[in-house]
Structures are given as C-alpha cells and as structure tokens.
Write an enzyme that holds these catalytic residues in place. Structure first.
Site, PDB file in Angstrom:
ATOM      1  N   LYS A  76       0.846  -1.209   0.000  1.00  0.00           N
ATOM      2  CA  LYS A  76       0.000   0.000   0.000  1.00  0.00           C
ATOM      3  C   LYS A  76       0.876   1.252   0.000  1.00  0.00           C
ATOM      4  O   LYS A  76       0.608   2.219  -0.716  1.00  0.00           O
ATOM      5  CB  LYS A  76      -0.933   0.001   1.218  1.00  0.00           C
ATOM      6  CG  LYS A  76      -2.079  -1.013   1.091  1.00  0.00           C
ATOM      7  CD  LYS A  76      -2.842  -1.232   2.389  1.00  0.00           C
ATOM      8  CE  LYS A  76      -3.878  -2.347   2.195  1.00  0.00           C
ATOM      9  NZ  LYS A  76      -4.579  -2.741   3.413  1.00  0.00           N
ATOM     10  N   GLN A 130      -4.677  -1.325   9.527  1.00  0.00           N
ATOM     11  CA  GLN A 130      -4.662  -2.675   8.970  1.00  0.00           C
ATOM     12  C   GLN A 130      -5.292  -3.668   9.955  1.00  0.00           C
ATOM     13  O   GLN A 130      -4.957  -3.691  11.130  1.00  0.00           O
ATOM     14  CB  GLN A 130      -3.215  -3.080   8.631  1.00  0.00           C
ATOM     15  CG  GLN A 130      -3.073  -4.418   7.942  1.00  0.00           C
ATOM     16  CD  GLN A 130      -3.676  -4.465   6.542  1.00  0.00           C
ATOM     17  OE1 GLN A 130      -3.777  -3.448   5.854  1.00  0.00           O
ATOM     18  NE2 GLN A 130      -4.093  -5.642   6.105  1.00  0.00           N
ATOM     19  N   ASP A 165     -11.362   2.970   4.077  1.00  0.00           N
ATOM     20  CA  ASP A 165     -11.666   1.533   4.061  1.00  0.00           C
ATOM     21  C   ASP A 165     -13.180   1.287   4.038  1.00  0.00           C
ATOM     22  O   ASP A 165     -13.625   0.181   3.721  1.00  0.00           O
ATOM     23  CB  ASP A 165     -11.117   0.872   5.331  1.00  0.00           C
ATOM     24  CG  ASP A 165      -9.841   0.089   5.085  1.00  0.00           C
ATOM     25  OD1 ASP A 165      -9.680  -0.436   3.976  1.00  0.00           O
ATOM     26  OD2 ASP A 165      -9.033  -0.012   6.026  1.00  0.00           O
TER      27      ASP A 165
HETATM   28  N1  GUN Z   1      -7.143  -6.656   6.183  1.00  0.00           N
HETATM   29  C1  GUN Z   1      -7.492  -7.403   5.096  1.00  0.00           C
HETATM   30  N2  GUN Z   1      -8.058  -6.615   4.158  1.00  0.00           N
HETATM   31  C2  GUN Z   1      -8.070  -5.362   4.646  1.00  0.00           C
HETATM   32  C3  GUN Z   1      -8.513  -4.115   4.134  1.00  0.00           C
HETATM   33  O1  GUN Z   1      -9.042  -3.998   3.029  1.00  0.00           O
HETATM   34  N3  GUN Z   1      -8.322  -3.045   4.943  1.00  0.00           N
HETATM   35  C4  GUN Z   1      -7.764  -3.160   6.183  1.00  0.00           C
HETATM   36  N4  GUN Z   1      -7.654  -2.047   6.914  1.00  0.00           N
HETATM   37  N5  GUN Z   1      -7.349  -4.300   6.686  1.00  0.00           N
HETATM   38  C5  GUN Z   1      -7.493  -5.391   5.918  1.00  0.00           C
END
Ligand code: GUN
Length: 296
Positions: A53, A97, A120
C-alpha cells in the site's frame, strides 16, 4: 474453451495511471492527497499488504504517513495515533490494517476514525450509508471486485450472483453492493456461509460466483455451471517445498479445473489483490477531491 483470465494487474495499472494524473493535478493546486497507514504488530501477511500500500501511494503521487506500532501497544495509544491522523490536514484517508491483536477492541478503533477519512469504509457510519444507498466510502476489495466485473464487460444487472463468505470486509459489503439499485448493481444475490447446507446447490445456479471464504478449494469445478464467472478473493499460504520460501499463494478456488469450465476467472495472485490497493488510492483521491472542493 478455457476461461478468459481476468488480468487484475493490468486493470489496476490502467486505473492507477488515471489516479496518478488526478493526484498530480490536486497536488499542483495545493491539495496533495494523503493516506495515513497504521500497522500493529509483525504479522507477515499484514506487513506485506501494508508495504504494498505504501509503495502504491508513492508511485501514484500520494503523500503517506506510515505508523508501525508494537504488538503490545495499548488501545489508548493506538486511538491517540488515529486521532492525530484525524486532525492532520495533510491526511485525507486513514487505514488501520486488520486484524488487530486480541487485546484491542477493533470496533472501538474503527469508531475512532473520522468517517470523512474512513477510506476503508469500515466505520459503522459508512457501512450504514452504503446499505441505504447514500454516498459513502465503499470498502476497497468489494469495490475492486465490481470494477473487475465492469471493466471485463461482464453484465451484473439481472444476473444471479452467489457470494461465499460473510465477512464484514468482503462478503457482506460485496453482496450489498451488487444488490443495490445502481448501474453496477441490480443483481439477484445469494449469500452463502459456513452455516449453508450444500453450498454447491447454490453456486451451481450462479452466473457469477464470488468466493471470499479464506480457505483453499472452497469452490471446486463440480460446484459451478459451464460458463460461470468466478471471482476468487482468497489469499492463502499453502506449503510448497518446491519453492524457496517454502509456500505459495493460493486462492479459495480449485483454479486449474475451474479454468476449464468457467467463462472468466481471476487468478491469485494478480486478480483481486492489485484492485484492492487501487481502490484504496481511488477512495483517498476522492476524499482529497471532496476536501479541496469544500475549501474552494
Ligand atoms: N485486512 C485485510 N483486508 C483489509 C482491508 O481492506 N483493509 C484493512 N484495513 N485491513 C485489511
């Protein structure tokens, strides 16, 4: 005839070029889009997602503020980081995350994120708005799945979509999105999960099957009809002694046999994964654009 492989990398690349152009335009106008990323602990999968990311942000011309916290960080200290990002004018999107360590209440952390920076789409405010059809941040993986379908020319409206998996991150939101009265929705949606008796009896009726169960071989070729579209959201590490690192990545579907029977299939890696990150950049850009407009 084997299925057409949906090239998520290629579709993501095209979208990221569009995003980069817009990010450069906003930056020139004094509104560089910024993403705050928070990672707690040392989980290798989370570390690799977060690194990807951060790299994607840099390539797309976004500012990023990376916060790596120890696994034993207190909930109060984590909330303090989120609040600092909420208050930071340079930040338009915040991503914490998941999953978080067991001693931290995930719901409380998500509630602490400013809903206007919740790229998100996990804050209950955005979840609710999406469900009732108001403008809201759409969670990145479901949003990416819709883009893959649309950009591959697959008709969603009127089709029967069967979703396997009911997580808050993928299964539930993708089912809601595709059922919406919307040009990229209007599907008939069936949601299967671990409580479903005979998942195959449902997936065999599907025009489009979306598998987000978190388990390899959840969907086998006998469970789809000839010509179905199969979207594999799973990312699993499967032991493989022939690989130097001792494992390989596999999705949730039995890929090779399904390739022979379906019309379109997403590979793992290189299918949904690159789209998730792309939609995160997209949502952050949208957030920055809205802020720039409100300041104009
Ligand atoms: N863990 C797995 N997929 C995601 C996501 O799309 N966003 C976040 N913040 N954590 C994750």
């Amino acid at each position: 005839m084997p299925a057409q492989i949906i090239d998520g990398k290629q579709i993501a690349k095209a979208m990221r070029e569009e995003i980069r152009e817009e990010a450069l335009r906003l930056t020139a106008a004094g509104h560089q889009p910024g993403l705050g990323v928070v990672l707690v602990g040392e989980d290798p999968a989370s570390q690799s997602y977060v690194s990807a990311k951060e790299k994607a942000c840099e390539e797309a011309g976004l500012y990023s503020d990376d916060n790596r916290l120890p696994a034993d960080v207190s909930e109060a200290d984590l909330i303090a980081v989120v609040e600092r990002l909420n208050a930071d004018e340079r930040i338009h999107g915040i991503l914490v995350q998941l999953p978080l360590p067991a001693h931290i209440n995930e719901g409380r952390i998500l509630l602490a994120i400013d809903p206007d920076k919740d790229v998100d789409g996990f804050h209950p405010m955005n979840v609710g708005k999406m469900l009732i059809g108001e403008k809201a941040f759409i969670p990145c993986t479901p949003h990416g799945v819709v883009q893959l379908l649309v950009r591959s020319g697959i008709t969603i409206a009127g089709s029967h979509v069967v979703v396997v998996g009911r997580s808050n991150i993928v299964g539930k939101p993708v089912a809601a999105l595709l059922a919406r009265k919307h040009e990229h929705g209007n599907a008939t949606v069936t949601l299967c999960h671990t409580g479903t008796k005979d998942i195959g009896s449902f997936t065999r009726q599907a025009d489009i099957v979306i598998v987000a169960a978190g388990r390899p071989n959840t969907l086998t070729a006998d469970m789809i009809r000839e010509g179905a579209v199969v979207i594999d959201v799973g990312v699993n590490r499967v032991t493989d002694e022939t690989r130097k690192r001792g494992y390989r990545l596999a999705g949730d579907v039995d890929y090779e046999p399904i390739l022979e029977k379906a019309s379109f299939v997403t590979p793992v890696p290189g299918g949904v994964g690159p789209m998730t990150i792309t939609m995160l950049l997209f949502n952050t850009l949208e957030s920055a654009r809205m802020r720039a407009e409100s300041h104009a």
